[in-house]
Write a protein that holds these residues in place. Structure first.
Motif, PDB file in Angstrom:
ATOM      1  N   ARG A  28       0.814  -1.221   0.000  1.00 25.24           N
ATOM      2  CA  ARG A  28       0.000   0.000   0.000  1.00 25.24           C
ATOM      3  C   ARG A  28       0.848   1.272   0.000  1.00 25.24           C
TER       4      ARG A  28
ATOM      5  N   ASN B 271       4.452  -5.880  -8.431  1.00 27.47           N
ATOM      6  CA  ASN B 271       4.290  -4.603  -9.131  1.00 27.47           C
ATOM      7  C   ASN B 271       4.874  -4.620 -10.530  1.00 27.47           C
TER       8      ASN B 271
ATOM      9  N   HIS C 228      -2.843  -8.055  -9.571  1.00 28.16           N
ATOM     10  CA  HIS C 228      -2.411  -7.037  -8.615  1.00 28.16           C
ATOM     11  C   HIS C 228      -1.911  -5.788  -9.330  1.00 28.16           C
TER      12      HIS C 228
ATOM     13  N   SER D  91      -4.716  -3.844  -7.924  1.00 26.84           N
ATOM     14  CA  SER D  91      -4.217  -3.785  -6.541  1.00 26.84           C
ATOM     15  C   SER D  91      -4.924  -4.781  -5.617  1.00 26.84           C
TER      16      SER D  91
END
Length: 405
Positions: free
Chosen positions: A76, A209, A274, A278
């Motif tokens: 986060r 990511n 993701h 996310s």
């Protein structure tokens, strides 16, 4: 038009507000400062830019009970991103992930991730010697109140993601947290250190990511008039997380996905999801017969809100998720299961939880108006026709068997 907020942004970054945090309270991104507190720096204080001290979040290293919890928490945090400048609007292209401001009642401005669905290029004007962008960006929201919807935005609302390493204070806090997690493990092996697990989490964050940790809150523009509550001790941004049935069984939310490439790994699917939404997921891919051209699988979550968001993303008419060869992923059904099914899904004898190695296929998004989208739509429609044909044959066989008996 130049953005006067940029100078303020540089100032706040120098003061320590160089990180953004996706709040548990409303799932929006905020510019924050990180402070370590306590004798062992076992407390992480998250201070929100332009908010009073009572809005601070304080996270305790003892609150994290597993490596997965800590991994999701660290995901986060990202570096504050750069405001899109008018002369550089060509950097924003269809299919790109950005973070943008969205306005709500009473002047509330919040920031959420979005995919650029389309760009309407317009000739720039000149105002007092400064270039002013008139282009329109059509955004598909990935989370927030307008998740799954399309909205027109201008250059002033868009920010560009920035590559960054994990903040040093987060790394230190992560190490303290991992030490506590290791002490609580009954099967702790003396040869394993917190450093080993820290490196593992950092590697997972980079893999999830698709690059070093990235930022996406517009630089110098902070969200206003929001932050209704601090982070709950054992909660999340999903009110329905770990729902239970009347009998006490925990619910597991599942999306059935079909038409997958046979060399697609579970980790590649989780990583893609993701990156785009996310959302943290667990993916299981079914074994397939040698002569079958595709395989199927399930995506599991413990949050009803997440499954609704992800299902909307996968079924969006404005884009398709396809493999590197162009095969479209088809999300056909969503449902909730109890603990009995949860145990079955986690059994290696029942499902194939594929990892990286011999599997090489990847996923990507293709947007409406492109040749890739046109091809994916044709293949998707053919696959759905094939599935409908199979269902018709199955019903016919069942009817015939019933008649014979």
């Amino acid at each position: 038009m130049s953005h006067s907020g940029d100078s303020h942004s540089l100032l706040t970054a120098e003061e320590g507000y160089d990180t953004e945090f996706r709040s548990y309270a409303d799932d929006a991104w905020y510019s924050v400062q990180l402070l370590l507190e306590g004798e062992r720096s076992e407390k992480l204080r998250v201070k929100y830019d332009e908010f009073p001290a009572e809005s601070d979040n304080v996270f305790l290293a003892d609150n994290f009970k597993s490596e997965d919890e800590l991994h999701d928490f660290l995901g986060r945090f990202r570096k504050v991103s750069a405001q899109l400048q008018d002369p550089n609007c060509s950097k924003v292209v269809k299919g790109m992930r950005v973070c943008a401001s969205d306005s709500f009642a009473a002047g509330e401005v919040l920031f959420y991730d979005a995919i650029v669905d389309d760009v309407l290029r317009k000739k720039h004007s000149n105002l007092n010697g400064q270039e002013e962008c008139e282009c329109i960006f059509l955004l598909f929201w990935l989370h927030g109140p307008n998740v799954g919807n399309l909205t027109n935005k201008g250059v002033a609302d868009i920010c560009l993601l920035q590559d960054s390493e994990l903040h040093p204070k987060l790394i230190y806090f992560m190490e303290i947290s991992m030490q506590n997690i290791l002490k609580a493990l009954p099967d702790f092996v003396s040869g394993t250190t917190s450093d080993d697990l820290v490196c593992n989490i950092v590697a997972r964050l980079r893999e999830t990511n698709g690059r070093p940790l990235s930022g996406c809150l517009r630089q110098g523009k902070y969200a206003q008039l929001s932050l209704s509550e601090v982070w709950p001790p054992q909660g999340g941004n999903c009110d329905n997380r770990q729902d239970t049935d009347v009998g006490g069984d925990k619910k597991l939310y599942v999306i059935l996905v079909q038409n997958l490439e046979k060399d697609l790994s579970s980790s590649a699917v989780s990583k893609f999801i993701h990156e785009q939404t996310s959302i943290a997921t667990q993916v299981y891919i079914f074994p397939s017969l040698p002569w079958e051209p595709y395989t199927n699988g399930v995506i599991t979550m413990d949050c009803k809100k997440d499954v609704e968001q992800l299902f909307g993303f996968l079924q969006s008419p404005n884009q398709f998720t396809v493999s590197s060869s162009g095969r479209p992923l088809v999300a056909t059904e969503k449902l909730s299961l109890n603990d009995h099914w949860t145990l079955m899904l986690k059994s290696p004898n029942k499902l194939l939880n594929r990892r990286e190695g011999e599997f090489s296929s990847e996923l990507k998004v293709v947007c409406s108006g492109t040749e890739e989208y046109k091809k994916a739509k044709e293949l998707r429609d053919l696959f759905l026709q094939f599935i409908d044909h199979q269902k018709t044959l199955y019903k016919k066989l069942c009817t015939e068997e019933t008649s014979i008996s």
